[in-house]
Design a protein around this motif. Structure first.
Motif, PDB file in Angstrom:
ATOM      1  N   LYS A 140      10.313 -21.583  -7.661  1.00 39.52           N
ATOM      2  CA  LYS A 140      11.091 -20.704  -7.038  1.00 39.52           C
ATOM      3  C   LYS A 140      11.988 -19.758  -8.151  1.00 39.52           C
ATOM      4  O   LYS A 140      12.331 -18.848  -8.022  1.00 39.52           O
ATOM      5  CB  LYS A 140      11.956 -21.079  -6.239  1.00 39.52           C
ATOM      6  CG  LYS A 140      11.339 -21.776  -4.813  1.00 39.52           C
ATOM      7  CD  LYS A 140      10.861 -20.866  -3.957  1.00 39.52           C
ATOM      8  CE  LYS A 140      10.322 -21.500  -2.642  1.00 39.52           C
ATOM      9  NZ  LYS A 140       9.787 -20.503  -1.876  1.00 39.52           N
ATOM     10  N   GLU A 185      14.050 -30.625  -6.326  1.00 41.96           N
ATOM     11  CA  GLU A 185      14.936 -29.486  -6.124  1.00 41.96           C
ATOM     12  C   GLU A 185      15.015 -28.700  -7.547  1.00 41.96           C
ATOM     13  O   GLU A 185      14.661 -27.402  -7.569  1.00 41.96           O
ATOM     14  CB  GLU A 185      16.163 -29.937  -6.022  1.00 41.96           C
ATOM     15  CG  GLU A 185      16.332 -30.560  -4.339  1.00 41.96           C
ATOM     16  CD  GLU A 185      17.535 -30.885  -3.926  1.00 41.96           C
ATOM     17  OE1 GLU A 185      18.331 -30.298  -4.608  1.00 41.96           O
ATOM     18  OE2 GLU A 185      17.646 -31.346  -2.764  1.00 41.96           O
ATOM     19  N   ASN A 206      13.605 -25.428  -5.370  1.00 42.54           N
ATOM     20  CA  ASN A 206      14.314 -25.205  -4.192  1.00 42.54           C
ATOM     21  C   ASN A 206      15.398 -24.242  -4.373  1.00 42.54           C
ATOM     22  O   ASN A 206      16.218 -24.599  -4.932  1.00 42.54           O
ATOM     23  CB  ASN A 206      14.852 -26.506  -3.607  1.00 42.54           C
ATOM     24  CG  ASN A 206      15.345 -26.374  -2.239  1.00 42.54           C
ATOM     25  OD1 ASN A 206      15.742 -25.396  -1.882  1.00 42.54           O
ATOM     26  ND2 ASN A 206      15.681 -27.515  -1.451  1.00 42.54           N
ATOM     27  N   ASP A 207      15.159 -23.047  -3.854  1.00 43.47           N
ATOM     28  CA  ASP A 207      16.214 -22.016  -4.148  1.00 43.47           C
ATOM     29  C   ASP A 207      17.286 -21.671  -3.147  1.00 43.47           C
ATOM     30  O   ASP A 207      17.855 -20.779  -2.879  1.00 43.47           O
ATOM     31  CB  ASP A 207      15.534 -20.768  -4.411  1.00 43.47           C
ATOM     32  CG  ASP A 207      14.862 -20.076  -3.379  1.00 43.47           C
ATOM     33  OD1 ASP A 207      14.741 -20.612  -2.188  1.00 43.47           O
ATOM     34  OD2 ASP A 207      14.224 -19.094  -3.568  1.00 43.47           O
ATOM     35  N   SER A 208      17.342 -22.845  -2.227  1.00 40.95           N
ATOM     36  CA  SER A 208      18.439 -22.710  -1.218  1.00 40.95           C
ATOM     37  C   SER A 208      19.977 -22.752  -1.837  1.00 40.95           C
ATOM     38  O   SER A 208      20.149 -23.160  -2.939  1.00 40.95           O
ATOM     39  CB  SER A 208      18.436 -23.985  -0.159  1.00 40.95           C
ATOM     40  OG  SER A 208      19.075 -25.035  -1.026  1.00 40.95           O
ATOM     41  N   ASN A 209      20.587 -22.017  -1.303  1.00 37.98           N
ATOM     42  CA  ASN A 209      22.029 -22.054  -1.604  1.00 37.98           C
ATOM     43  C   ASN A 209      22.832 -23.448  -2.061  1.00 37.98           C
ATOM     44  O   ASN A 209      23.467 -23.399  -2.933  1.00 37.98           O
ATOM     45  CB  ASN A 209      23.013 -21.312  -0.572  1.00 37.98           C
ATOM     46  CG  ASN A 209      22.544 -19.814  -0.412  1.00 37.98           C
ATOM     47  OD1 ASN A 209      22.168 -19.307  -1.221  1.00 37.98           O
ATOM     48  ND2 ASN A 209      22.797 -19.213   0.737  1.00 37.98           N
ATOM     49  N   GLU A 210      22.472 -24.479  -1.264  1.00 40.92           N
ATOM     50  CA  GLU A 210      23.115 -25.769  -1.464  1.00 40.92           C
ATOM     51  C   GLU A 210      22.344 -26.301  -2.878  1.00 40.92           C
ATOM     52  O   GLU A 210      23.326 -26.813  -3.400  1.00 40.92           O
ATOM     53  CB  GLU A 210      22.602 -26.525  -0.161  1.00 40.92           C
ATOM     54  CG  GLU A 210      23.208 -28.193  -0.502  1.00 40.92           C
ATOM     55  CD  GLU A 210      22.824 -29.072   0.883  1.00 40.92           C
ATOM     56  OE1 GLU A 210      23.170 -29.942   0.692  1.00 40.92           O
ATOM     57  OE2 GLU A 210      22.095 -28.543   1.684  1.00 40.92           O
ATOM     58  N   THR A 211      21.168 -26.113  -2.942  1.00 39.84           N
ATOM     59  CA  THR A 211      20.654 -26.612  -4.407  1.00 39.84           C
ATOM     60  C   THR A 211      21.282 -25.713  -5.541  1.00 39.84           C
ATOM     61  O   THR A 211      21.361 -26.295  -6.499  1.00 39.84           O
ATOM     62  CB  THR A 211      19.104 -26.608  -4.275  1.00 39.84           C
ATOM     63  OG1 THR A 211      18.608 -27.306  -3.142  1.00 39.84           O
ATOM     64  CG2 THR A 211      18.429 -26.977  -5.490  1.00 39.84           C
ATOM     65  N   GLU A 213      23.885 -24.348  -5.486  1.00 38.64           N
ATOM     66  CA  GLU A 213      25.578 -24.653  -5.982  1.00 38.64           C
ATOM     67  C   GLU A 213      25.543 -25.955  -7.055  1.00 38.64           C
ATOM     68  O   GLU A 213      26.245 -25.984  -7.689  1.00 38.64           O
ATOM     69  CB  GLU A 213      26.235 -24.551  -4.819  1.00 38.64           C
ATOM     70  CG  GLU A 213      26.511 -23.360  -4.291  1.00 38.64           C
ATOM     71  CD  GLU A 213      27.404 -22.479  -5.206  1.00 38.64           C
ATOM     72  OE1 GLU A 213      28.372 -23.123  -5.793  1.00 38.64           O
ATOM     73  OE2 GLU A 213      27.093 -21.289  -5.485  1.00 38.64           O
ATOM     74  N   ASP A 236      11.815 -15.401  -6.361  1.00 39.51           N
ATOM     75  CA  ASP A 236      11.554 -15.044  -4.916  1.00 39.51           C
ATOM     76  C   ASP A 236      12.650 -14.268  -4.392  1.00 39.51           C
ATOM     77  O   ASP A 236      12.381 -13.115  -3.752  1.00 39.51           O
ATOM     78  CB  ASP A 236      11.228 -16.134  -4.086  1.00 39.51           C
ATOM     79  CG  ASP A 236       9.891 -16.621  -4.031  1.00 39.51           C
ATOM     80  OD1 ASP A 236       9.104 -16.220  -4.836  1.00 39.51           O
ATOM     81  OD2 ASP A 236       9.598 -17.773  -3.824  1.00 39.51           O
ATOM     82  N   LYS A 237      14.001 -14.473  -4.985  1.00 36.45           N
ATOM     83  CA  LYS A 237      15.058 -13.854  -4.483  1.00 36.45           C
ATOM     84  C   LYS A 237      15.552 -12.405  -5.153  1.00 36.45           C
ATOM     85  O   LYS A 237      16.380 -11.917  -4.734  1.00 36.45           O
ATOM     86  CB  LYS A 237      16.386 -14.721  -4.476  1.00 36.45           C
ATOM     87  CG  LYS A 237      16.229 -15.732  -3.519  1.00 36.45           C
ATOM     88  CD  LYS A 237      17.534 -16.591  -3.400  1.00 36.45           C
ATOM     89  CE  LYS A 237      17.624 -17.642  -2.232  1.00 36.45           C
ATOM     90  NZ  LYS A 237      18.717 -18.459  -2.122  1.00 36.45           N
TER      91      LYS A 237
END
Length: 311
Positions: A140, A185, A206-211, A213, A236-237
């Protein structure tokens, strides 16, 4: 582990540009991976693993295809770049075509890709180029940066203390390399190819906001207290995050891929064949290890490191 790829690269004007080029690449190129990138300029890369075929024959056939593609997109400059890495040393060579004509060529050198990509887009200013990293087509995002005027052993001790007993993380270290992985992650890879610089690389799975941060907190606590910078390239973002603890005049990228530096694998057992430089480092680090751990100190550098990291 070696890395040897052949890549077609050109800049993009818009999203429609990407879709058109992607269709042509798929039609004309077999067994190439294709992806868009956003930094340091917006572009498309089609990449082939040269370990899968005869290198000279493959390069010759692809060169003709690149000429044909460049005739379809007469306003574009299209680079064909080979990257060959082993033991930490990386060289590249390549050519640039425009409207079917060869307009630039660079022979094997550790800076050739920089010179070629600078012709594609003048915004290209760093040696590091994310599409030339191993996991580019699956991850990601990428992590890269530098720590100035520090020694890897001190960062290793801090990271070991914080993470070695946490089952969510994996920590491994040699005398000039360290990996911190949060499984599924991200992973951070530190290496010290030069006496006064630590290079930072890594991948984000893993590009989730939680990861993100969590990753930023780890970097701030364990790396960015020193003179350093770390960039997070979220592919991706289409985001590029800069974490910097340096003055502008200290933001220089130390080149290091002109020499091998990690020709020794991560140890899987205590190594009794100690090399000369490791013996010298053992004396220097013995007191540090005594202070940071309650473990007995042995004569082997690898013995110390493996005990420190739970081996």
């Amino acid at each position: 582990m070696s890395y040897n790829t052949l890549s077609l690269i050109t800049s993009l004007d818009n999203d429609d540009d990407f879709e058109k080029l992607k269709i042509n690449f798929i039609e004309m190129l077999e067994d190439f991976q294709i992806r868009k990138f956003n930094h340091p300029f917006k572009g498309i890369v089609a990449q082939y693993n040269l370990k899968n075929s005869d290198k000279s024959d493959k390069k010759e056939s692809i060169e003709q295809i690149v000429k044909n593609i460049s005739r379809l997109y007469q306003q574009k400059k299209i680079a064909l770049i080979e990257v060959d890495c082993f033991g930490g040393k990386c060289d590249s060579e390549g050519k640039i075509y425009a409207n079917g004509d060869l307009i630039a060529e660079e022979d094997y050198d550790h800076t050739s890709h920089f010179k070629l990509l600078k012709i594609i887009n003048d915004n290209y200013q760093t040696w590091h180029f994310e599409p030339f990293t191993r996991e580019f087509f699956t991850k990601k995002g990428g992590i890269w940066g530098q720590i100035n005027d520090e020694e890897l052993i001190y960062f290793g001790l801090g990271i070991a203390t914080a993470f070695q007993n946490n089952p969510l993380y994996r920590v491994q270290m040699t005398h000039n390399e360290l990996i911190l992985e949060k499984k599924g992650e991200y992973y951070i890879y530190l290496m010290q190819p030069l006496s006064n610089r630590i290079k930072i690389l890594g991948s984000i799975d893993n590009d989730s906001n939680e990861t993100l941060e969590d990753l930023k907190n780890v970097l701030k606590e364990h790396i960015l207290y020193a003179k350093s910078y770390v960039f997070l390239d979220l592919i991706d973002k289409d985001e590029f995050i800069k974490l910097v603890n340096l003055e502008d005049d200290e933001m220089t990228e130390a080149l290091y891929r002109f020499q091998s530096f990690n020709d020794r694998p991560f140890p899987s057992a205590v190594d009794t064949n100690i090399e000369k430089d490791e013996k010298e480092q053992a004396t220097e680090t013995e007191d540090i290890l005594k202070k940071e751990t309650d473990m007995p100190v042995h004569n082997s550098w690898w013995d110390k490191i493996m005990r420190l990291f739970g081996g």
